[in-house]
Design a protein around this motif. Sequence first.
Motif, PDB file in Angstrom:
ATOM      1  N   HIS A 157       1.086  -1.123  -0.142  1.00 46.25           N
ATOM      2  CA  HIS A 157       0.082   0.408   0.157  1.00 46.25           C
ATOM      3  C   HIS A 157       0.464   1.230  -0.116  1.00 46.25           C
ATOM      4  O   HIS A 157       0.370   2.683  -0.106  1.00 46.25           O
ATOM      5  N   GLY A 158       2.288   1.247   0.524  1.00 46.92           N
ATOM      6  CA  GLY A 158       3.301   2.281   0.339  1.00 46.92           C
ATOM      7  C   GLY A 158       2.758   3.445   1.342  1.00 46.92           C
ATOM      8  O   GLY A 158       3.226   4.370   1.008  1.00 46.92           O
ATOM      9  N   MET A 159       2.162   3.305   2.369  1.00 51.23           N
ATOM     10  CA  MET A 159       1.598   4.494   3.314  1.00 51.23           C
ATOM     11  C   MET A 159       2.883   3.866   4.424  1.00 51.23           C
ATOM     12  O   MET A 159       3.164   2.592   4.491  1.00 51.23           O
ATOM     13  N   THR A 160       3.045   4.703   5.650  1.00 50.90           N
ATOM     14  CA  THR A 160       3.634   5.332   6.932  1.00 50.90           C
ATOM     15  C   THR A 160       2.091   4.572   7.726  1.00 50.90           C
ATOM     16  O   THR A 160       0.931   4.787   7.308  1.00 50.90           O
ATOM     17  N   ILE A 161       2.047   3.997   9.383  1.00 48.08           N
ATOM     18  CA  ILE A 161       1.360   3.239   9.384  1.00 48.08           C
ATOM     19  C   ILE A 161       0.181   4.698  10.486  1.00 48.08           C
ATOM     20  O   ILE A 161      -1.536   4.351  10.451  1.00 48.08           O
ATOM     21  N   GLY A 162       1.066   5.971  10.381  1.00 47.81           N
ATOM     22  CA  GLY A 162      -0.070   7.167  10.794  1.00 47.81           C
ATOM     23  C   GLY A 162      -0.740   7.153   9.094  1.00 47.81           C
ATOM     24  O   GLY A 162      -2.258   8.035   9.756  1.00 47.81           O
ATOM     25  N   GLU A 163      -0.456   7.045   8.227  1.00 48.04           N
ATOM     26  CA  GLU A 163      -0.941   7.692   7.205  1.00 48.04           C
ATOM     27  C   GLU A 163      -1.887   7.030   7.033  1.00 48.04           C
ATOM     28  O   GLU A 163      -3.179   7.102   6.625  1.00 48.04           O
TER      29      GLU A 163
END
Length: 425
Positions: free
Chosen positions: A233-239
């Motif tokens: 998904h290419g996202m940090t866990i915050g995003e």
Amino acid sequence: MQRTISLSCWIVFSFLVFSCKAPVPINYSVPAQTMVRSKIKSTKFLTGADNVRSYFSLLKNKKVGIVTNQTGLISFDSIYSIYDSILESNIDVTVNKNVHIVDYIKEKTKIDLVKIYAPEHGFRGTADAGELIIDGKDSRTDLPIISLYGNNKKPTAEQLSGIDILVFDIQDVGARFYTYISSLHYVMEACAENNISLIILDRPNPNGSIVDGPILEREHDSFVGMHPIPVLHGMTIGEYALMINGEKWLKDSIQCHVKIVPCENYKREMPYSLLAKPSPNLPNDHAINLYASLCLFEGTNVSVGRGTDKQFQIYGSPYLTQNHFSFVPRPNLGAKDPLYNGRECCGEDLSEIPKVQQLELKWLIKSYRETENPPAFFNSFFTKLAGTKKLQQQIESGISEEEIRSSWVKGLEEFKAMRQKYLIY
């Protein structure tokens, strides 16, 4: 060399409050105080956990719970680089030492940390994949540990009793079926239902520049895939938390009051080596990079090297006899009873190949075609991992990898458009 820090000098803690710089979707109003940053800027890279100036003040005079595991580390090398000139001291810390956030809070601060909530693999991160984790007590801090991978994966109202605020600090690896983002979903849902604020200490996604794979279809959701997103998904866990809130994926479309403490001086394309193994069978950067591609084998009769010292860097089975490379799985940390325990497996060693930049299917397709006289190649878990029945059907039909990838294009384009609204970096 020893240095000392005075916690009393940190009373200057302050933070900026503002909305995400990315456009906000019509159906999502970013809650006030979504982003929390320190006014004192640094030129050094910091994880959210490292940036203690941004969140310790928010925990003052609160009963605090924390969702974390062995990856919840604070890097003192990073902290010293920006705070040394303004800190006095009475706390001994060794330079360049990484310390667990729970140990640090309990031993070095007056923050009232009262409970630990542990995901898959447990608080100190030694349990096998899928192994039942029971409630207990941490031997070092004497804090109670509530398992979120035991009888319930979502914290109950009783388990959250007495908590004013919850902190989430877990290193993710960017794959849909890596269960820490599923734990995040349930933690957010429980916080929303019980009117508890959640602080997420963001960390880089080591596969953060890759968005690839089939989109999960809702009829195939499970704990290894809860949302309609691609495998990578290419996202940090915050995003990702912002997306869960913004797309109203929590039960009854409720939203969690969440604050993100972002990484500082981080770019998505930056190489990032994890400070600790995120789980027992991801021992190094290379395994983490190959994880999403090789994990699909967990839904087949092929071993991914559990029970060796090259987990998720090799693959093989007794039915791939055309291959010259071989290995024999044996019980070890994180694999008490590995697939094909004590049997020779033939396959490939990928431990020296260049870093992959996409979800690779070539090893899966090759293994399906070269497996000789096996039991069924695929099992029912494959559809849960893939998030769709189509991938198995495509491989069994002999469709080329290029054709399979073309079938993902529309879904990936739609996901990237949705994802863009929640990006912090």
